[in-house]
Design an enzyme around this catalytic site. Structure first.
Site, mmCIF file in Angstrom:
data_model
loop_
_atom_site.group_PDB
_atom_site.id
_atom_site.type_symbol
_atom_site.label_atom_id
_atom_site.label_comp_id
_atom_site.label_asym_id
_atom_site.label_seq_id
_atom_site.Cartn_x
_atom_site.Cartn_y
_atom_site.Cartn_z
ATOM 1 N N ASP A 58 47.646 48.562 19.285
ATOM 2 C CA ASP A 58 46.439 47.867 17.644
ATOM 3 C C ASP A 58 45.018 47.254 18.587
ATOM 4 O O ASP A 58 45.867 46.200 18.556
ATOM 5 C CB ASP A 58 47.595 47.422 17.507
ATOM 6 N N GLU A 136 41.637 37.888 49.519
ATOM 7 C CA GLU A 136 42.267 37.241 49.854
ATOM 8 C C GLU A 136 42.729 35.808 48.709
ATOM 9 O O GLU A 136 42.449 35.575 48.722
ATOM 10 C CB GLU A 136 42.218 36.269 51.385
ATOM 11 N N GLU A 138 45.095 33.617 46.742
ATOM 12 C CA GLU A 138 46.268 32.733 46.462
ATOM 13 C C GLU A 138 46.787 32.122 45.483
ATOM 14 O O GLU A 138 46.072 32.485 44.360
ATOM 15 C CB GLU A 138 45.384 31.122 47.553
ATOM 16 N N GLU A 192 49.036 28.494 52.680
ATOM 17 C CA GLU A 192 47.666 27.319 52.834
ATOM 18 C C GLU A 192 47.383 25.683 52.982
ATOM 19 O O GLU A 192 48.885 25.388 53.066
ATOM 20 C CB GLU A 192 47.233 27.781 51.137
ATOM 21 N N GLU A 199 49.287 32.123 50.389
ATOM 22 C CA GLU A 199 48.279 33.470 50.977
ATOM 23 C C GLU A 199 48.595 34.283 50.578
ATOM 24 O O GLU A 199 49.653 34.687 51.986
ATOM 25 C CB GLU A 199 47.308 32.579 51.656
ATOM 26 N N HIS A 248 38.976 34.657 48.277
ATOM 27 C CA HIS A 248 38.031 35.220 48.743
ATOM 28 C C HIS A 248 37.803 36.823 49.249
ATOM 29 O O HIS A 248 38.925 37.939 49.140
ATOM 30 C CB HIS A 248 37.996 34.773 50.380
ATOM 31 N N ARG A 319 31.763 28.338 56.756
ATOM 32 C CA ARG A 319 32.945 27.582 56.315
ATOM 33 C C ARG A 319 32.812 27.506 54.758
ATOM 34 O O ARG A 319 33.159 27.206 53.697
ATOM 35 C CB ARG A 319 33.934 28.087 55.792
ATOM 36 N N GLU A 336 31.920 38.119 53.260
ATOM 37 C CA GLU A 336 32.803 37.551 52.162
ATOM 38 C C GLU A 336 32.294 36.774 51.147
ATOM 39 O O GLU A 336 31.489 36.035 52.036
ATOM 40 C CB GLU A 336 33.767 36.793 53.111
ATOM 41 N N ARG A 338 33.269 33.854 48.592
ATOM 42 C CA ARG A 338 34.098 32.743 48.582
ATOM 43 C C ARG A 338 34.618 31.766 46.910
ATOM 44 O O ARG A 338 35.419 31.194 47.344
ATOM 45 C CB ARG A 338 33.673 31.554 49.554
#
Length: 447
Positions: A58, A136, A138, A192, A199, A248, A319, A336, A338
């Protein structure tokens, strides 16, 4: 494309495994528009008919699917997705099929989130590439009392801490072993930064395979945590003053044995195609942010000082940037991103990132020079000088930008695009009218 012979052989193999391993139930698994795992359980006495005909749904009861007038749908099993859950007691052994969704006419339903990613993956295959992703993943684990999670971290550990064999540590290791049993090729797992935070890293796979795995992984994580009296939460920012949970996503394009992002002669070892792909990710970062960070709470994570990006830039080592090119070249070359978090819908998240990157390739967009300075500590003037813009600061702003994006609308399809904006618009309106405890404590006695 599977031939009739291939189909018959896969069907027979599945029936043999069901009998041999005494499987009792099969979950017909798919997702709603927000990425919530949905399932229809069938006893294995019906497995043959379900393989041939699918199972009725449904659609009007599934968020973002259909109205009552057009609600008759079917979940159709993807035969090579058949897997037996290793975390279910042997007395009620359970397997799963990932499913595609068809409408009442038997046509592929354009509100199926998996369809959006399939469409984008087909587009990149026409260019001769495969889109690979490695997330990655978490999440937090909290103790439970009377079946309800308590907002106290399950441990007091920090980043990479080797924890004693408490329930959280044992649960994490069991999760990794379970997913390895399913062939998910787990790369690593660790504690982490925040207390109670875990993680789990998955080795890169094609985007469709990975998105399917992410749904099963979310379900499995919760099942195994519950076994130890814990609640696994994918909420991006459950604890004030602590790092939030991100997802990430490492991305690359490849064909055969060649990584198309790698060029030994290119600056930073990157090909022109990789640079253009990053140019597209940066150009459309505001437009797809409401998909990658899809909840009101997501934007409590995307603030300075907690290793989460809030500025649109790229870097090799830095980072604080939205995009990063990690160390490693050759087949390991990747980009990557983030700002995605694990609360979202992986089918839509991978689809919009791929759409942004492909638009960058199409229009030869440049990402500019990398920013290797800590952007969190730059002044507004410095950021303007480096042409660093901000990501949307809240879900409402992100939805406004998404609503104007032709690239994202094309990637998601009109049905998903419009339903997503409507559902998330209601969430934002409800939140901005809500009076929080913080406001009461801050203002009631002084104003």
């Amino acid at each position: 494309m599977a031939t009739d012979k291939d189909y018959a052989e896969m069907k027979e193999d599945i029936l043999k495994r069901v009998r041999k391993e005494n499987v009792k139930f099969i979950e017909m698994q798919f997702s709603d528009i927000l990425g919530t795992v949905k399932s229809v359980s069938i006893p294995t006495t019906r497995v043959e008919s379900v393989i041939d005909d699918g199972v009725y749904l449904d659609g009007s009861s599934i968020l973002g699917y259909a109205t009552i007038e057009e609600s008759d749908m079917r979940a159709n099993p993807i035969l090579d997705s058949f897997q037996i859950y290793p975390w279910v007691d042997s007395g009620v052994k359970t397997a799963r099929f990932m499913c595609t969704i068809s409408d009442h006419s038997g046509n592929r339903f354009k509100g199926d989130p998996r369809w959006a990613l399939e469409k984008m993956v087909d587009r990149v295959k026409e260019m001769g590439y495969e889109f690979n992703v490695g997330p990655e993943f978490e999440f937090f684990m909290f103790p439970m009392q009377n079946g309800v999670p308590v907002l106290v971290p399950a441990d007091a550990g920090g980043y990479f801490d080797l924890m004693p064999q408490d329930k959280g540590e044992v649960a994490r290791k069991e999760m990794v072993l379970a997913f390895d049993t399913l062939g998910y090729d787990m790369e690593a797992s660790h504690h982490e930064v925040a207390p109670g935070q875990v993680e789990i890293d998955l080795r890169y796979q094609s985007a469709l395979t990975m998105a399917d795995r992410m749904l099963t992984l979310k379900y499995g994580v919760k099942c195994i945590a519950q076994k130890y009296g814990l609640y696994a939460s994918f909420m991006p920012k459950p604890l004030y003053g602590e790092n939030g949970s991100g997802m990430h996503v490492h991305m690359s394009l490849s064909n055969k044995d060649r990584n198309a992002f790698y060029d030994p002669e290119g600056k930073w070892g990157l090909s022109e195609l990789a640079m253009n792909f990053m140019g597209g990710l940066l150009a459309h970062a505001k437009e797809n942010c409401a998909i990658l960070a899809s909840y009101v709470n997501s934007y409590k994570r995307l603030v300075p000082g907690y290793e989460a990006p809030c500025y649109i830039s790229w870097a090799n080592m830095n980072r604080s940037a939205l995009l990063r090119v990690p160390a490693g070249r050759g087949m390991r070359t990747r980009v990557e991103q983030r700002n995605p978090d694990p609360a979202g819908n992986p089918y839509l998240q991978f689809a919009v990132m791929l759409a942004a990157g492909l638009d960058g390739i199409k229009n030869r967009l440049s990402p500019g020079e990398p920013i290797e300075k800590d952007i969190y500590h730059m002044s507004p003037e410095d950021r303007r000088r480096h042409r660093i813009e901000d990501l949307p600061m809240n879900l409402g702003d992100a939805l406004d930008v998404l609503a104007e994006s032709k690239v994202m609308k094309e990637a998601l399809g009109e049905h998903i695009f419009n339903h997503y904006l409507h559902i998330k618009g209601l969430e934002w309106d409800e939140y901005r009218k809500h009076v929080t405890d913080w406001e009461i404590q801050r203002y009631l006695r002084v104003l």
